[in-house]
Design a protein around this motif. Structure first.
Motif, PDB file in Angstrom:
ATOM      1  N   ILE A 174       0.419  -1.497  -0.392  1.00  0.00           N
ATOM      2  CA  ILE A 174       0.038  -0.324   0.021  1.00  0.00           C
ATOM      3  C   ILE A 174       1.091   1.093  -0.089  1.00  0.00           C
ATOM      4  CG2 ILE A 174      -1.686   1.645   0.902  1.00  0.00           C
ATOM      5  CD1 ILE A 174      -2.791  -1.444   2.412  1.00  0.00           C
ATOM      6  N   LEU A 175       2.028   1.331   0.499  1.00  0.00           N
ATOM      7  CA  LEU A 175       2.775   2.467   1.188  1.00  0.00           C
ATOM      8  C   LEU A 175       3.046   2.776  -0.384  1.00  0.00           C
ATOM      9  CD1 LEU A 175       4.131   2.552   4.755  1.00  0.00           C
ATOM     10  CD2 LEU A 175       1.550   3.908   3.160  1.00  0.00           C
ATOM     11  N   ARG A 176       3.545   1.266  -0.327  1.00  0.00           N
ATOM     12  CA  ARG A 176       4.940   1.709  -1.849  1.00  0.00           C
ATOM     13  C   ARG A 176       4.119   2.004  -3.122  1.00  0.00           C
ATOM     14  NH1 ARG A 176       7.511  -3.894  -2.327  1.00  0.00           N
ATOM     15  NH2 ARG A 176       9.536  -4.396  -0.747  1.00  0.00           N
ATOM     16  N   SER A 177       2.642   1.729  -2.899  1.00  0.00           N
ATOM     17  CA  SER A 177       1.601   2.424  -4.406  1.00  0.00           C
ATOM     18  C   SER A 177       1.552   3.549  -4.268  1.00  0.00           C
ATOM     19  CB  SER A 177       0.662   1.126  -4.106  1.00  0.00           C
ATOM     20  OG  SER A 177      -0.284   1.751  -5.247  1.00  0.00           O
ATOM     21  N   PRO A 218       0.250  11.909   1.308  1.00  0.00           N
ATOM     22  CA  PRO A 218       0.159  11.429   3.137  1.00  0.00           C
ATOM     23  C   PRO A 218      -0.818  10.629   2.699  1.00  0.00           C
ATOM     24  CG  PRO A 218       1.444  13.401   2.770  1.00  0.00           C
ATOM     25  CD  PRO A 218       1.245  13.295   1.809  1.00  0.00           C
ATOM     26  N   ILE A 219      -1.051   9.736   4.119  1.00  0.00           N
ATOM     27  CA  ILE A 219      -2.363   8.409   4.152  1.00  0.00           C
ATOM     28  C   ILE A 219      -2.662   8.769   5.528  1.00  0.00           C
ATOM     29  CG2 ILE A 219      -0.949   6.781   3.703  1.00  0.00           C
ATOM     30  CD1 ILE A 219      -4.032   5.301   3.351  1.00  0.00           C
ATOM     31  N   PRO A 220      -4.161   8.893   6.135  1.00  0.00           N
ATOM     32  CA  PRO A 220      -4.020   9.076   7.423  1.00  0.00           C
ATOM     33  C   PRO A 220      -3.937   7.656   7.281  1.00  0.00           C
ATOM     34  CG  PRO A 220      -5.836  10.469   5.447  1.00  0.00           C
ATOM     35  CD  PRO A 220      -4.918   9.951   5.320  1.00  0.00           C
ATOM     36  N   TYR A 221      -3.908   7.406   9.512  1.00  0.00           N
ATOM     37  CA  TYR A 221      -3.995   5.876   9.345  1.00  0.00           C
ATOM     38  C   TYR A 221      -5.215   5.131   8.902  1.00  0.00           C
ATOM     39  CZ  TYR A 221       0.316   6.300  12.438  1.00  0.00           C
ATOM     40  OH  TYR A 221       1.689   6.627  13.056  1.00  0.00           O
ATOM     41  N   GLY A 222      -6.124   6.172   9.495  1.00  0.00           N
ATOM     42  CA  GLY A 222      -7.770   5.040   8.779  1.00  0.00           C
ATOM     43  C   GLY A 222      -8.319   5.052   8.122  1.00  0.00           C
ATOM     44  N   GLU A 223      -7.518   5.232   6.769  1.00  0.00           N
ATOM     45  CA  GLU A 223      -7.473   4.674   5.442  1.00  0.00           C
ATOM     46  C   GLU A 223      -6.461   3.882   5.842  1.00  0.00           C
ATOM     47  OE1 GLU A 223      -7.145   6.793   1.084  1.00  0.00           O
ATOM     48  OE2 GLU A 223      -7.415   8.527   2.921  1.00  0.00           O
ATOM     49  N   LEU A 224      -5.258   3.658   6.116  1.00  0.00           N
ATOM     50  CA  LEU A 224      -4.509   2.829   5.661  1.00  0.00           C
ATOM     51  C   LEU A 224      -5.338   1.742   6.275  1.00  0.00           C
ATOM     52  CD1 LEU A 224      -2.226   1.540   4.954  1.00  0.00           C
ATOM     53  CD2 LEU A 224      -0.880   2.428   7.511  1.00  0.00           C
ATOM     54  N   SER A 225      -5.948   1.904   7.484  1.00  0.00           N
ATOM     55  CA  SER A 225      -6.426   0.621   7.918  1.00  0.00           C
ATOM     56  C   SER A 225      -7.987   0.610   7.014  1.00  0.00           C
ATOM     57  CB  SER A 225      -7.032   1.789   9.471  1.00  0.00           C
ATOM     58  OG  SER A 225      -8.048   0.119  10.040  1.00  0.00           O
ATOM     59  N   GLY A 226      -8.100   1.160   6.679  1.00  0.00           N
ATOM     60  CA  GLY A 226      -9.022   0.716   5.511  1.00  0.00           C
ATOM     61  C   GLY A 226      -9.108   0.525   5.210  1.00  0.00           C
ATOM     62  N   GLU A 227      -8.214   0.702   3.842  1.00  0.00           N
ATOM     63  CA  GLU A 227      -7.219  -0.187   3.054  1.00  0.00           C
ATOM     64  C   GLU A 227      -6.698  -1.395   3.153  1.00  0.00           C
ATOM     65  OE1 GLU A 227      -4.048   1.249   0.294  1.00  0.00           O
ATOM     66  OE2 GLU A 227      -5.835   3.200   0.140  1.00  0.00           O
ATOM     67  N   ALA A 272       7.558  -2.274   7.984  1.00  0.00           N
ATOM     68  CA  ALA A 272       7.915  -1.826   6.471  1.00  0.00           C
ATOM     69  C   ALA A 272       8.663  -1.047   6.584  1.00  0.00           C
ATOM     70  CB  ALA A 272       6.327  -0.629   6.535  1.00  0.00           C
ATOM     71  N   SER A 273       9.206   0.501   7.510  1.00  0.00           N
ATOM     72  CA  SER A 273      10.335   0.857   7.153  1.00  0.00           C
ATOM     73  C   SER A 273      11.927   0.415   7.290  1.00  0.00           C
ATOM     74  CB  SER A 273       9.877   2.317   7.894  1.00  0.00           C
ATOM     75  OG  SER A 273       9.273   3.551   8.166  1.00  0.00           O
ATOM     76  N   SER A 316       7.043   4.570   6.522  1.00  0.00           N
ATOM     77  CA  SER A 316       6.294   5.379   7.408  1.00  0.00           C
ATOM     78  C   SER A 316       6.189   6.984   7.705  1.00  0.00           C
ATOM     79  CB  SER A 316       6.780   4.729   8.737  1.00  0.00           C
ATOM     80  OG  SER A 316       7.719   5.042   9.160  1.00  0.00           O
ATOM     81  N   ALA A 317       6.729   6.809   6.531  1.00  0.00           N
ATOM     82  CA  ALA A 317       6.951   8.535   6.881  1.00  0.00           C
ATOM     83  C   ALA A 317       5.547   9.199   6.122  1.00  0.00           C
ATOM     84  CB  ALA A 317       7.808   9.539   5.443  1.00  0.00           C
ATOM     85  N   LEU A 318       4.787   8.441   5.510  1.00  0.00           N
ATOM     86  CA  LEU A 318       3.752   8.930   4.277  1.00  0.00           C
ATOM     87  C   LEU A 318       2.448   8.355   5.489  1.00  0.00           C
ATOM     88  CD1 LEU A 318       4.341   6.558   0.994  1.00  0.00           C
ATOM     89  CD2 LEU A 318       4.515   8.808   1.496  1.00  0.00           C
ATOM     90  N   VAL A 319       2.517   7.848   5.963  1.00  0.00           N
ATOM     91  CA  VAL A 319       1.346   7.722   7.368  1.00  0.00           C
ATOM     92  C   VAL A 319       0.968   8.711   8.523  1.00  0.00           C
ATOM     93  CG1 VAL A 319      -0.190   5.929   8.973  1.00  0.00           C
ATOM     94  CG2 VAL A 319       1.634   5.155   7.113  1.00  0.00           C
ATOM     95  N   VAL A 320       0.242   9.588   7.999  1.00  0.00           N
ATOM     96  CA  VAL A 320      -0.492  10.675   9.224  1.00  0.00           C
ATOM     97  C   VAL A 320      -1.358  10.708   9.662  1.00  0.00           C
ATOM     98  CG1 VAL A 320       0.882  12.281   7.189  1.00  0.00           C
ATOM     99  CG2 VAL A 320      -1.451  12.197   7.311  1.00  0.00           C
TER     100      VAL A 320
END
Length: 122
Positions: free
Chosen positions: A18-21, A29-38, A60-61, A74-78
């Motif tokens: 997900i983060l590579r994509s 950046p992607i919020p924590y909630g959105e990452l959790s949903g994906e 992951a990092s 992990s810099a992408l997750v906010v």
């Protein structure tokens, strides 16, 4: 979900993908909630702000850049409210072998730029 189990490793693989994509699409950046949903859509139950999420992001990092030469995924997750990574990201970024310089703003901005350059090839 325990670290070291197959379930954890499969969730970790999903987080990395997900983060590579995200990084390949310009490192927005992607919020924590959105990452959790994906992750949930992929069959991994990982609450946004508890349980294994912080460990998955750190792992992951580390898996993507074990020697510190590549930018930290992990810099992408906010956090949704602030639009900034959690304190865990900054702790990891300042720890060896990463030891990223600068204050939080400089460090994070540079990491996002490096993610975009590395994964997009710009």
């Amino acid at each position: 979900m325990q670290k070291g189990t197959l379930e954890y490793e499969q969730a970790l693989d999903a987080v990395i993908e997900i983060l590579r994509s995200r990084a390949r699409q310009g490192a927005a950046p992607i919020p924590y909630g959105e990452l959790s949903g994906e992750l949930a859509r992929l069959g991994h139950h990982v609450p946004a702000h508890e349980g294994p999420m912080p460990y998955l992001l750190e792992d992951a990092s580390i898996r993507e850049s074990p020697d510190g030469s590549l930018p930290l995924l992990s810099a992408l997750v906010v956090l949704k409210d602030s639009g900034w990574p959690s304190g865990g990201f900054f702790k990891l970024a300042r720890r060896a072998p990463y030891t990223r310089p600068g204050d939080d703003v400089v460090l994070w901005t540079r990491e996002i730029q490096k993610l975009a350059e590395h994964y997009c090839g710009h």
